[in-house]
Design a protein around this motif. Sequence first.
Motif, short mmCIF file in Angstrom:
data_model
loop_
_atom_site.label_atom_id
_atom_site.label_comp_id
_atom_site.label_asym_id
_atom_site.label_seq_id
_atom_site.Cartn_x
_atom_site.Cartn_y
_atom_site.Cartn_z
N HIS A 160 -48.24 56.43 -6.48
CA HIS A 160 -47.20 56.85 -7.44
C HIS A 160 -47.85 57.47 -8.68
N GLU A 161 -48.87 56.82 -9.20
CA GLU A 161 -49.53 57.34 -10.41
C GLU A 161 -50.31 58.61 -10.10
N HIS A 182 -48.09 61.67 -10.10
CA HIS A 182 -47.83 62.28 -11.41
C HIS A 182 -48.90 63.32 -11.74
N GLU A 201 -40.19 60.92 -12.42
CA GLU A 201 -40.39 59.62 -11.77
C GLU A 201 -39.89 59.65 -10.33
N LEU A 219 -42.34 50.29 -14.40
CA LEU A 219 -42.03 51.63 -13.91
C LEU A 219 -40.55 51.95 -14.08
N HIS A 274 -35.63 55.23 -14.88
CA HIS A 274 -35.68 55.28 -13.42
C HIS A 274 -34.34 54.92 -12.84
ZN LIG Z 1 -44.24 56.86 -12.86
#
Ligand SMILES: [Zn+2]
Length: 333
Positions: A215-216, A219, A242, A279, A284
């Motif tokens: 996930h990171e 980005h 996100e 997160l 989100h």
């Molecule tokens: Zn994120």
Amino acid sequence: MHPLARMLGALLCAVPLLAQSEPAPIDYAAERAAIGRFQDADQRLQDVGWQLARGNAGICLRTVPSVGLQLQDMASYGVPAIARRALGLTGDFAVQTAARGSPAALSGAFTRNREIVRLERFDPNLWPAGKAMDWQRLVTAHDHIDAMLAEHGGITVGFADGSAARLQPVEVCATRFELMGAGDKAVADGNRVVIGIEFPAFAYDEPVFAGVVAHELAHNVLGHDAWLDANGRSRKHVRRTEREADRLMPWLLANAGYDPAAARTFMTQWGSKHDAGLLMVRKHDGWDERAEFIAAELPLIASLMAREGRADWAVHFRREIDPAGGLARLRKR
Ligand SMILES: [Zn+2]
């Protein structure tokens, strides 16, 4: 504050800095164990980060040559002399981690805490450092390694016992993975992925833990930080980035040889317990919606893996921001 400073501040902080008439005895075994716990978590992060950055290297727009080696510098500890003695070092530099499967690991030479006295022509121990908590010198050493790899196609690392190992790099997506010694945050700044040691996913199965790292990393490879800088960090914009990072998780996992469905497992396992946490924060969707968005990517990924042997997200991933330009910028060819 740089995460390394925070990490090292968390270690060795109970040690008295000034000599007293009756100084408290220092428990070196406990100091060594504390450093060891940090290194175990760091190893886990570097192994997973390497697998993701290496497995997606053929797709990432920005790649760098890398050997998967991380050093440690005693100058970055609160009391360098104690850290040095706890690890049995004469100087300040030693191996921290060699990422599993990386050139450094495959060489067999880079065992944890092995003392280093030379990076090509330089002894990093001779570079000036502050008295304590100096993280900058370690960053300089890693920058130096990267520069050698980019400009000379390899680096020779010399050890305190007089032997040396020559390493040749392979291409990986251009992101560094860093463990923070305190906190449960996970962040990406375009160039780095930084995860706090208290992040709950460190206890999960590896492919599920890889979900949060993916996930990171998403980005960074999707250029979110720069896009938000250019377009503004409104709640709507953040929510879109996100969602993209969530949806790209299974693609990055698949190319790294993990089960892409582990991304959904991560969201379910983590989100159902920590949905008020990091997160989420209202920028989100709810964790159950996020798990559904992830799951919706799985059929396309499965068909691409079957047909092409990889899930080329630079070509096939549906962007939610800047749809035309965003995709074009991601294409390598
Ligand atoms: Zn994120």
